[in-house]
Design an enzyme around this catalytic site. Structure first.
Site, PDB file in Angstrom:
ATOM      1  N   SER A 141      38.702  -9.356 -85.071  1.00 30.74           N
ATOM      2  CA  SER A 141      39.922  -9.358 -84.199  1.00 30.74           C
ATOM      3  C   SER A 141      39.798 -10.573 -83.512  1.00 30.74           C
ATOM      4  CB  SER A 141      39.838  -8.432 -83.118  1.00 30.74           C
ATOM      5  OG  SER A 141      40.796  -8.629 -82.174  1.00 30.74           O
ATOM      6  N   TYR A 155      35.475  -4.712 -76.430  1.00 34.87           N
ATOM      7  CA  TYR A 155      35.879  -4.713 -77.599  1.00 34.87           C
ATOM      8  C   TYR A 155      35.506  -6.178 -78.251  1.00 34.87           C
ATOM      9  CZ  TYR A 155      39.706  -4.741 -81.021  1.00 34.87           C
ATOM     10  OH  TYR A 155      40.289  -4.820 -82.142  1.00 34.87           O
TER      11      TYR A 155
END
Length: 246
Positions: A141, A155
């Site tokens: 990501s 995350y």
């Protein structure tokens, strides 16, 4: 030997786009899902309609036993896995790091980092035993680079770990003909934002993206599928950013 790809979290969003795109490139496509069996079944049907055999399996792949059972089931139904896409991911709820519960940290790291490590380990062990020159693509990501302050730092931290895993593992197995790469998507139009508590997040962040919009799942899938292909035969240890310019 048949070419069979395993896509975790393949029922929806980016995973579903990867699975559908893989139908034109692979003999078999296996997808996993956590809870939404209806979405996974819809993806399975779409993959089969596009010409590849497909199976959808409910498996979280968080424990070694689950992972081995997953590879065994895919092999029994489609043939040995020859490519792996570690796509499944969760962010936790959007908010300040100081408000993140321990259970959320644990689950985010388990899904986004521990599971890909276990899956990659199991795949490579099998490939080494059988002489398969397999391919792994990890879905990271842009958060790994930006840090996701005020949103989901655990995350981001787990995804940074994915990129380090990709780089180190690629070097370790390159001599065996196994390639390991990653794709780091920017904000993409999926339901992960609703799960994080802000369905409208794509509209909020689009103005920060140089291209002025968020990605569609298929745009991320295209990069993943390229890395799995022979067109990328001399590419390993890389993380390709698909972020619209961030």
């Amino acid at each position: 030997m048949r070419d069979v790809v395993l896509v975790t979290g393949g029922g929806r969003g980016i995973g579903a786009a990867i699975a559908k795109g893989a139908a034109a490139r692979f003999d078999g496509v296996a997808i996993t899902y956590a809870s939404n069996g209806e979405a996974a079944e819809a993806t399975r049907k779409a993959v089969e309609a596009a010409g590849a055999a497909c199976c959808a399996i409910s498996n979280l792949a968080r424990e070694p036993g689950e992972v081995e059972a997953l590879f065994d089931e895919v092999e029994a139904r489609l043939g040995p896995v020859t490519a792996l896409v570690n796509n499944a991911g969760i962010t936790g709820r959007i908010g300040a790091f100081t408000d993140v519960a321990f259970e959320t940290m644990r689950d985010v790291v388990a899904v986004n980092l521990i599971s890909p490590m276990l899956l990659s380990q199991a795949a490579i062990r099998r490939w080494q035993k059988s002489g398969i020159k397999g391919r792994i693509v990890n879905v990271s990501s842009v958060a790994a680079k930006l840090g996701a302050p005020g949103e989901y730092i655990p995350y981001a931290a787990a995804k940074a770990g994915i990129e380090t895993l990709t780089h180190g593992l690629a070097k370790e197995v390159a001599g065996q003909g196994i390639r390991v790469n990653a794709v780091a998507p920017g904000t993409t139009m999926t339901d992960i934002h609703a799960a994080a508590g802000e369905p409208g997040r794509p509209a909020r962040v689009a103005q920060k993206i140089p291209m002025g919009r968020v990605a569609e799942p298929g745009e991320i899938a295209n990069a993943v599928l390229w890395l799995l292909s022979e067109e990328a035969s001399f590419v390993t240890g890389e993380t390709i950013a698909v972020t619209g310019g961030l």
